[in-house]
Enzyme design. Structure first.
Site, short mmCIF file in Angstrom:
data_model
loop_
_atom_site.label_atom_id
_atom_site.label_comp_id
_atom_site.label_asym_id
_atom_site.label_seq_id
_atom_site.Cartn_x
_atom_site.Cartn_y
_atom_site.Cartn_z
N LYS A 1 -9.29 0.17 -6.06
CA LYS A 1 -9.38 0.71 -4.70
C LYS A 1 -10.71 1.39 -4.46
O LYS A 1 -11.14 2.22 -5.26
CB LYS A 1 -8.23 1.72 -4.50
CG LYS A 1 -8.21 2.46 -3.18
CD LYS A 1 -7.63 1.63 -2.06
CE LYS A 1 -7.77 2.29 -0.69
NZ LYS A 1 -6.71 3.22 -0.36
N HIS B 1 3.17 14.55 1.95
CA HIS B 1 2.59 15.88 1.79
C HIS B 1 3.70 16.87 2.16
O HIS B 1 4.50 16.58 3.05
CB HIS B 1 1.41 16.10 2.76
CG HIS B 1 0.21 15.27 2.45
ND1 HIS B 1 -0.75 15.63 1.54
CD2 HIS B 1 -0.19 14.07 2.94
CE1 HIS B 1 -1.70 14.71 1.48
NE2 HIS B 1 -1.38 13.73 2.32
N HIS C 1 0.88 -1.20 0.00
CA HIS C 1 0.00 0.00 0.00
C HIS C 1 0.90 1.23 0.00
O HIS C 1 1.49 1.58 1.03
CB HIS C 1 -0.91 0.02 1.23
CG HIS C 1 -1.86 1.18 1.26
ND1 HIS C 1 -3.22 1.01 1.38
CD2 HIS C 1 -1.66 2.52 1.18
CE1 HIS C 1 -3.81 2.20 1.37
NE2 HIS C 1 -2.87 3.13 1.26
N ALA D 1 -3.90 14.80 5.90
CA ALA D 1 -3.68 13.48 6.49
C ALA D 1 -2.66 12.73 5.65
O ALA D 1 -2.78 12.67 4.43
CB ALA D 1 -4.99 12.71 6.52
N HIS E 1 -4.59 -0.69 5.68
CA HIS E 1 -4.10 0.05 6.85
C HIS E 1 -5.04 -0.08 8.05
O HIS E 1 -5.60 0.90 8.53
CB HIS E 1 -3.81 1.52 6.53
CG HIS E 1 -4.82 2.22 5.65
ND1 HIS E 1 -6.17 2.23 5.91
CD2 HIS E 1 -4.67 2.94 4.51
CE1 HIS E 1 -6.78 2.93 4.98
NE2 HIS E 1 -5.90 3.36 4.11
N HIS F 1 1.59 5.41 -1.63
CA HIS F 1 1.26 6.61 -2.42
C HIS F 1 2.55 7.20 -2.97
O HIS F 1 3.44 7.55 -2.19
CB HIS F 1 0.56 7.65 -1.53
CG HIS F 1 -0.71 7.13 -0.92
ND1 HIS F 1 -1.93 7.29 -1.53
CD2 HIS F 1 -0.94 6.43 0.21
CE1 HIS F 1 -2.87 6.72 -0.77
NE2 HIS F 1 -2.29 6.19 0.28
N LEU F 2 2.61 7.34 -4.28
CA LEU F 2 3.83 7.90 -4.91
C LEU F 2 3.61 9.28 -5.50
O LEU F 2 4.55 9.90 -5.96
CB LEU F 2 4.34 6.96 -6.02
CG LEU F 2 5.08 5.71 -5.56
CD1 LEU F 2 5.52 4.90 -6.77
CD2 LEU F 2 6.27 6.05 -4.68
N ARG F 3 2.34 9.75 -5.54
CA ARG F 3 2.04 11.06 -6.15
C ARG F 3 2.51 11.10 -7.61
O ARG F 3 2.76 10.08 -8.20
CB ARG F 3 2.66 12.21 -5.34
CG ARG F 3 2.45 12.15 -3.84
CD ARG F 3 1.00 12.07 -3.44
NE ARG F 3 0.84 12.23 -1.98
CZ ARG F 3 -0.17 11.73 -1.31
NH1 ARG F 3 -1.11 11.01 -1.88
NH2 ARG F 3 -0.27 11.94 -0.01
N ASN G 1 -4.93 7.46 -5.99
CA ASN G 1 -5.63 8.71 -5.63
C ASN G 1 -4.85 9.94 -6.04
O ASN G 1 -4.57 10.83 -5.24
CB ASN G 1 -5.98 8.74 -4.13
CG ASN G 1 -4.76 8.74 -3.23
OD1 ASN G 1 -3.71 8.21 -3.59
ND2 ASN G 1 -4.89 9.31 -2.05
N HIS H 1 -10.42 1.30 1.59
CA HIS H 1 -10.22 2.25 2.70
C HIS H 1 -11.45 2.11 3.58
O HIS H 1 -12.53 2.62 3.25
CB HIS H 1 -10.08 3.69 2.18
CG HIS H 1 -9.78 4.66 3.27
ND1 HIS H 1 -8.57 5.29 3.42
CD2 HIS H 1 -10.53 5.07 4.34
CE1 HIS H 1 -8.58 6.05 4.51
NE2 HIS H 1 -9.78 5.93 5.08
N LEU I 1 -4.95 9.09 8.06
CA LEU I 1 -6.24 8.41 8.13
C LEU I 1 -6.08 6.97 7.67
O LEU I 1 -5.37 6.74 6.69
CB LEU I 1 -7.26 9.13 7.25
CG LEU I 1 -7.70 10.49 7.83
CD1 LEU I 1 -8.54 11.26 6.82
CD2 LEU I 1 -8.48 10.30 9.13
N ASP J 1 1.45 2.60 3.58
CA ASP J 1 0.60 3.79 3.43
C ASP J 1 1.46 5.06 3.49
O ASP J 1 0.99 6.10 3.94
CB ASP J 1 -0.52 3.82 4.47
CG ASP J 1 -1.60 4.85 4.13
OD1 ASP J 1 -1.68 5.25 2.96
OD2 ASP J 1 -2.33 5.25 5.05
C1 NCD Z 1 -3.46 9.16 2.17
C2 NCD Z 1 -2.97 10.21 1.18
O1 NCD Z 1 -2.44 11.24 1.63
O2 NCD Z 1 -3.06 9.99 -0.03
N1 NCD Z 1 -3.51 9.73 3.48
C3 NCD Z 1 -3.50 9.06 4.64
O3 NCD Z 1 -3.65 9.69 5.70
N2 NCD Z 1 -3.28 7.78 4.72
C4 NCD Z 1 -4.77 8.63 1.72
C5 NCD Z 1 -5.18 7.36 2.46
O4 NCD Z 1 -4.60 6.30 2.26
O5 NCD Z 1 -6.11 7.42 3.26
ZN ZN Z 2 -3.24 5.10 1.68
#
Ligand code: NCD
Ligand code: ZN
Length: 349
Positions: free
Chosen positions: A104, A256, A13, A268, A179, A15-17, A41, A141, A224, A252
């Site tokens: 997802k 940011h 899991h 988050a 998560h 996030h790479l943006r 996302n 999620h 989150l 996860d």
């Molecule tokens: C994630 C994000 O910033 O893309 N944020 C997080 O708090 N985990 C989104 C997510 O997985 O809920």
């Molecule tokens: Zn996530």
């Protein structure tokens, strides 16, 4: 020096943006992990196979330098973002595509970039049916979005009001409850069959909700689902370190910028990719038992997704080191989880 050597792990899991932030973070994961499930996302989200394949190319370009140094090329495992408008054809195309490993479900409004998510689960029963038929993994999620539900109860309420029903209606739909953060989630997953798995993050293994307010409000601990009470953290540690096949690593890691986090309405997301394996090792060290470390990091997730385990190995040295205070994040800065704190295991480059 004591060392631990395990099969190269995977991050189930992540996030790479996107550019230019993708280039800033992707190497951190590619250095430590063989593969990662890439969250869709983005803004706008990854809605179909075409989007996923283009995003995959950008990730491969961003990781090529790092992975060229190692023996294994880092593999991004792509996912689609389910919306009210996703079609059965989108699901069929995803299940036919060798580079897409799931779709997802973000209940609309549940978290960062979830506005395009599903507004009512009954609208996507046809998609669940198609995913069950093709055995395409549903990554969830799992938080209730009714704003009246207490933020600390959202996962528990989602299990009661939504997840139990999905499992009853689609018993052979492979689901990863992403998560997980509560004792109730651990118990629910544990009671399930091999169609149900769960990822656990390093931060949910290492901190409880007191850490959010230690000496003042701590935006870099806010993610989150939000971290919960100590009793829940202990359940997660037990699940991760116990070697049970349902549970596997998923960081996860969600970058940011420092300014987006340190704000009157901070985003988050916790950034852990720069020391993800070391953070998991820290959690197992504190639990006092590394017996099932490799199972949790490198075996269970691959087995759940029906993929072979990675061929390479990684080594951690028992050695104190400090997590950097901050990292470069394109035009901004990124504050990693446990910035400036000492960890006891170091990834051997
Ligand atoms: C994630 C994000 O910033 O893309 N944020 C997080 O708090 N985990 C989104 C997510 O997985 O809920
Ligand atoms: Zn996530």
């Amino acid at each position: 020096m004591k060392t631990i050597t395990i099969i190269t792990p995977d991050d189930w899991h992540l996030h790479l943006r996107d550019s230019p932030y993708l280039e800033a973070v992707a190497g951190d994961t590619a250095r430590q992990f063989g593969r990662a499930i890439i969250m869709p996302n983005l803004n706008p989200p990854i809605r179909n196979v075409e989007d996923a394949l283009h995003y995959r190319d950008r990730i491969l370009a961003a990781t090529s330098l790092v992975s060229n140094l190692g023996t294994n090329q880092f593999q991004p495992l792509m996912t689609l973002y389910l919306t009210d408008n996703t079609s059965v054809e989108d699901i069929e195309a995803a299940s036919d595509c060798e580079f897409v490993f799931g779709a997802k479900l973000y209940p609309a409004g549940a978290t960062t970039n979830s506005d395009a998510g599903v507004t009512d689960l009954s609208k996507i029963h046809g998609l669940f049916e198609a995913m069950q038929k093709h055995r395409l993994v549903l990554q969830i999620h799992g938080e209730a979005t009714n704003p009246e539900v207490d933020v600390f109860d959202r996962e528990k309420v989602f299990i009661e009001q939504s997840l139990s029903q999905i499992r009853r209606d689609f018993p052979e739909l492979p689901i990863v409850f992403e998560h997980i953060t509560t004792h109730e989630a651990v118990e629910f997953v544990r009671a399930g069959d091999h169609f149900l798995g769960a990822t656990i993050t390093p931060h949910h293994l290492l901190i409880n909700r007191n850490a959010l307010f230690r000496g003042g409000i701590r935006p870099h601990h806010y993610c989150l689902p939000v971290v919960k009470r100590e009793q829940h953290r202990l359940s997660l540690v037990e699940a991760a370190s116990g070697g049970e096949s349902h549970f596997f690593a998923g960081t996860d890691s969600a970058p940011h910028s420092q300014t987006a986090k340190e704000s009157a309405c901070g985003c988050a997301g916790v950034y852990s990719a720069c020391c993800a394996v070391e953070l998991y090792a820290e959690a197992f060290e504190r639990a006092g038992d590394f017996t099932h470390f490799e199972t949790f990091m490198s075996r269970n997730g691959a087995d759940f997704y029906g993929l072979p385990q990675n061929r390479g190995k990684i080594t951690l040295n028992q050695q104190e080191w400090r997590v950097p205070e901050s990292l470069v994040y394109a035009d901004s800065k990124l504050i990693p989880f446990m910035a400036g704190e000492t960890l006891n295991w170091k990834f051997q480059q």
